[in-house]
Design an enzyme around this catalytic site. Structure first.
Site, PDB file in Angstrom:
ATOM      1  N   TYR A   1       4.592  76.990  11.451  1.00  0.00           N
ATOM      2  CA  TYR A   1       4.741  76.317  10.368  1.00  0.00           C
ATOM      3  C   TYR A   1       6.358  76.316   9.932  1.00  0.00           C
ATOM      4  O   TYR A   1       7.054  75.663   9.554  1.00  0.00           O
ATOM      5  CB  TYR A   1       3.977  77.317   9.305  1.00  0.00           C
ATOM      6  CG  TYR A   1       3.484  76.539   7.858  1.00  0.00           C
ATOM      7  CD1 TYR A   1       2.600  75.510   7.672  1.00  0.00           C
ATOM      8  CD2 TYR A   1       4.326  77.048   6.913  1.00  0.00           C
ATOM      9  CE1 TYR A   1       2.478  74.333   7.058  1.00  0.00           C
ATOM     10  CE2 TYR A   1       4.838  75.781   5.767  1.00  0.00           C
ATOM     11  CZ  TYR A   1       3.564  74.389   5.321  1.00  0.00           C
ATOM     12  OH  TYR A   1       3.130  74.301   4.418  1.00  0.00           O
TER      13      TYR A   1
ATOM     14  N   GLY B   1      -7.770  70.895  -2.664  1.00  0.00           N
ATOM     15  CA  GLY B   1      -7.330  71.297  -3.127  1.00  0.00           C
ATOM     16  C   GLY B   1      -6.846  72.493  -3.981  1.00  0.00           C
ATOM     17  O   GLY B   1      -7.265  72.664  -5.248  1.00  0.00           O
ATOM     18  N   TYR B   2      -5.240  72.839  -3.771  1.00  0.00           N
ATOM     19  CA  TYR B   2      -4.358  73.518  -4.943  1.00  0.00           C
ATOM     20  C   TYR B   2      -3.988  72.494  -6.177  1.00  0.00           C
ATOM     21  O   TYR B   2      -4.243  73.280  -7.217  1.00  0.00           O
ATOM     22  CB  TYR B   2      -3.466  73.447  -4.656  1.00  0.00           C
ATOM     23  CG  TYR B   2      -2.931  74.607  -3.769  1.00  0.00           C
ATOM     24  CD1 TYR B   2      -3.884  76.429  -4.242  1.00  0.00           C
ATOM     25  CD2 TYR B   2      -3.442  74.839  -1.902  1.00  0.00           C
ATOM     26  CE1 TYR B   2      -3.593  77.166  -3.827  1.00  0.00           C
ATOM     27  CE2 TYR B   2      -2.980  76.385  -2.005  1.00  0.00           C
ATOM     28  CZ  TYR B   2      -3.346  77.435  -2.591  1.00  0.00           C
ATOM     29  OH  TYR B   2      -3.710  78.823  -2.053  1.00  0.00           O
TER      30      TYR B   2
HETATM   31  P1  NAD Z   1      -5.131  68.604  -0.606  1.00  0.00           P
HETATM   32  O1  NAD Z   1      -5.277  68.016   1.298  1.00  0.00           O
HETATM   33  O2  NAD Z   1      -6.182  69.255  -0.542  1.00  0.00           O
HETATM   34  O3  NAD Z   1      -4.492  66.920  -1.409  1.00  0.00           O
HETATM   35  C1  NAD Z   1      -3.605  66.845  -1.502  1.00  0.00           C
HETATM   36  C2  NAD Z   1      -3.717  66.224  -2.256  1.00  0.00           C
HETATM   37  O4  NAD Z   1      -2.658  64.555  -2.461  1.00  0.00           O
HETATM   38  C3  NAD Z   1      -5.345  65.029  -3.020  1.00  0.00           C
HETATM   39  O5  NAD Z   1      -5.253  65.688  -4.458  1.00  0.00           O
HETATM   40  C4  NAD Z   1      -4.406  64.021  -2.534  1.00  0.00           C
HETATM   41  O6  NAD Z   1      -4.762  62.409  -3.155  1.00  0.00           O
HETATM   42  C5  NAD Z   1      -3.363  63.720  -2.798  1.00  0.00           C
HETATM   43  N1  NAD Z   1      -2.435  62.300  -2.079  1.00  0.00           N
HETATM   44  C6  NAD Z   1      -2.255  62.981  -0.672  1.00  0.00           C
HETATM   45  N2  NAD Z   1      -1.671  61.473  -0.258  1.00  0.00           N
HETATM   46  C7  NAD Z   1      -1.658  60.860  -1.835  1.00  0.00           C
HETATM   47  C8  NAD Z   1      -0.423  60.183  -2.034  1.00  0.00           C
HETATM   48  N3  NAD Z   1       0.103  58.985  -1.040  1.00  0.00           N
HETATM   49  N4  NAD Z   1      -0.579  59.305  -3.036  1.00  0.00           N
HETATM   50  C9  NAD Z   1      -1.093  60.008  -4.168  1.00  0.00           C
HETATM   51  N5  NAD Z   1      -1.737  60.948  -3.460  1.00  0.00           N
HETATM   52  C10 NAD Z   1      -1.370  61.497  -2.451  1.00  0.00           C
HETATM   53  O7  NAD Z   1      -3.797  69.594  -0.038  1.00  0.00           O
HETATM   54  P2  NAD Z   1      -3.776  71.001  -0.283  1.00  0.00           P
HETATM   55  O8  NAD Z   1      -3.470  72.188   0.571  1.00  0.00           O
HETATM   56  O9  NAD Z   1      -3.755  71.210  -1.354  1.00  0.00           O
HETATM   57  O10 NAD Z   1      -2.237  71.226  -0.400  1.00  0.00           O
HETATM   58  C11 NAD Z   1      -1.175  70.755  -1.896  1.00  0.00           C
HETATM   59  C12 NAD Z   1      -0.215  71.151  -1.715  1.00  0.00           C
HETATM   60  O11 NAD Z   1      -0.005  72.701  -1.678  1.00  0.00           O
HETATM   61  C13 NAD Z   1       1.192  71.181  -0.528  1.00  0.00           C
HETATM   62  O12 NAD Z   1       2.501  71.002  -0.930  1.00  0.00           O
HETATM   63  C14 NAD Z   1       0.799  72.234   0.549  1.00  0.00           C
HETATM   64  O13 NAD Z   1       2.156  72.052   1.481  1.00  0.00           O
HETATM   65  C15 NAD Z   1       0.412  73.176  -0.644  1.00  0.00           C
HETATM   66  N6  NAD Z   1       0.725  75.055  -0.034  1.00  0.00           N
HETATM   67  C16 NAD Z   1      -1.095  74.204   0.938  1.00  0.00           C
HETATM   68  C17 NAD Z   1      -1.614  75.700   0.846  1.00  0.00           C
HETATM   69  C18 NAD Z   1      -2.894  75.561   1.934  1.00  0.00           C
HETATM   70  O14 NAD Z   1      -2.608  76.405   3.310  1.00  0.00           O
HETATM   71  N7  NAD Z   1      -3.508  74.948   2.290  1.00  0.00           N
HETATM   72  C19 NAD Z   1      -0.499  76.899   1.100  1.00  0.00           C
HETATM   73  C20 NAD Z   1       0.686  77.141   0.160  1.00  0.00           C
HETATM   74  C21 NAD Z   1       0.883  76.177  -0.669  1.00  0.00           C
END
Ligand code: NAD
Length: 396
Positions: free
Chosen positions: A234, A52-53
């Protein structure tokens, strides 16, 4: 073995190593095509670096800023007939590409919420970097064991009254309704413990105390606000309470570390299909419509386009452009009036019969499969592949 997708609800139980590698190389190619990023990010820590991000952030730091990176993730290697998680394969590919570019890249696979992983990271920074100048916090997790040794679980519920709205049933792409129950006070509290700002602050305090932060270090955490259509689940839901806590934490970190010139930013990003967001009810239907509208208007972006824009256009590393709250707004296009007016119009009309016309179901599923390394052009999915892939920094 031949690896095919095994989808269960909003999860895929398998991942394809070659497809994940292709996904990473596509993201690198995008960053290269956009050119060098000015500013001083040379030693970067990415917490939540594998999907992801966070993955996009690590790729932009490495291939846009030529930064050395340490990444923290929580992923599983392959075992027997079980494939590794996509984040594992992504990271194996990322490290390989970084090495080819003579960039340092090491990864710690463990629980970022724990003190052990924080200590291990500090040791690695001391030994290999000296100090870091950029810290990206991109965790999305369902639970957290906090320093009080209690394991808190996050829930995806509304606050106040229960809420019913249209919902995309991911099993058969039908549009029905879904009722989201209201959370208890304890559930709100626990969700804030998991996804709020406490752990980000603990990380920054630990790094500062260990004296491994450069002067004027930038740190950024990702947030989401989204459309009024999804507010009850949300922004006004349990996860929104956590995000509001995260926003407050940014100010606290900046205030606490102002002598060192550390600045903590919130970047409010666009809604995108990731493993974290696919699990949120109602949101996938909103995303399917949003994707279609944004693609029609030619303003659609994925994680890599968003994060590249964060560095290049919003100038994360050099007095970024912020709104009246001090937040960087990468959701500017999603929340623009013309996009939202059209999404809301379609939301009123959408049902099972017209979802394919009003929403981008294909685009939704395409992104979903890509996350697990499936559906990538140029990858032979009939070929025998070894699911066991090692990550070079973890060998030996
Ligand atoms: P994702 O699930 O793709 O990525 C999560 C990451 O966190 C992965 O690298 C995973 O390995 C790591 N992770 C999870 N638990 C862990 C732990 N206990 N220890 C170490 N690493 C751990 O998620 P994403 O959608 O990329 O979200 C990342 C951030 O971006 C979040 O804060 C989310 O709220 C925010 N965000 C997401 C969106 C969306 O639409 N997806 C939009 C805006 C903001």
């Amino acid at each position: 073995m031949i690896i095919a997708p095994k989808v269960k609800d909003f999860l895929c139980l398998t991942a394809h190593p070659e497809g994940c590698k292709k996904n990473v190389s596509n993201q690198i190619a995008y960053v290269r095509s956009k050119g060098e990023i000015p500013g001083q990010a040379k030693k970067v820590l990415v917490i939540g670096c594998s999907t992801g991000y966070g993955l996009a952030s690590r790729i932009v730091a490495a291939f846009g800023c030529h930064a050395d990176t340490i990444g923290i993730m929580f992923e599983k290697p392959a075992k027997g007939k079980r494939t590794a998680t996509p984040g594992w394969y992504n990271t194996a590919a990322f490290e390989k590409f970084a090495k080819e570019e003579n960039l340092y890249a090491k990864t710690i696979n463990g629980d970022a919420f724990s003190q052990e992983v924080k200590d291990q990271t500090i040791e690695m920074i001391r030994k290999d970097f000296g100090k870091v100048d950029l810290v990206i916090y991109s965790l999305a997790a369902p639970r957290r064991t906090a320093p009080d040794e209690v394991t808190y679980r996050s829930v995806l519920k509304t606050t106040g009254e229960e809420f019913t709205n249209k919902n995309l049933n991911l099993k058969d792409n039908t549009v029905g309704t879904k009722t989201i129950p209201a959370a208890t006070k304890e559930e709100i509290h626990d969700t804030v413990k998991v996804m709020g700002g406490e752990d980000w602050k603990l990380w920054m305090e630990a790094l500062s105390k260990a004296d491994v932060l450069e002067e004027n270090t930038v740190t950024v955490a990702y947030s989401y606000i989204g459309s009024e259509l999804t507010y009850p689940i949300y922004f006004e839901g349990t996860i929104g309470a956590a995000k509001k806590d995260l926003h407050k934490t940014a100010q606290e970190i900046t205030e606490e570390m102002k002598e060192k010139g550390v600045h903590a930013y919130i970047s409010v990003n666009k809604g995108l299909v990731t493993q974290a967001s696919a699990a949120i009810p109602i949101v996938p239907l909103y995303m399917a419509i949003l994707y279609k509208v944004m693609k029609e208007k030619k303003v659609h972006e994925g994680c890599i386009e968003q994060i590249d824009r964060l560095f290049l256009q919003k100038q994360l590393l050099d007095q970024p452009e912020v709104d009246e709250h001090g937040w960087i707004r990468l959701d500017d296009l999603e929340l623009s009036k013309d996009v939202q007016t059209e999404v809301k119009r379609r939301w009123e009309l959408v049902d099972t019969d017209n979802i394919k016309e009003l929403g981008d179901i294909e685009g939704y599923w395409e992104d979903f499969y890509h996350m697990f390394g499936f559906g990538e052009e140029g990858v032979d999915y009939e070929a025998d592949v070894d699911p066991v892939v090692s990550i070079s920094s973890m060998e030996g």
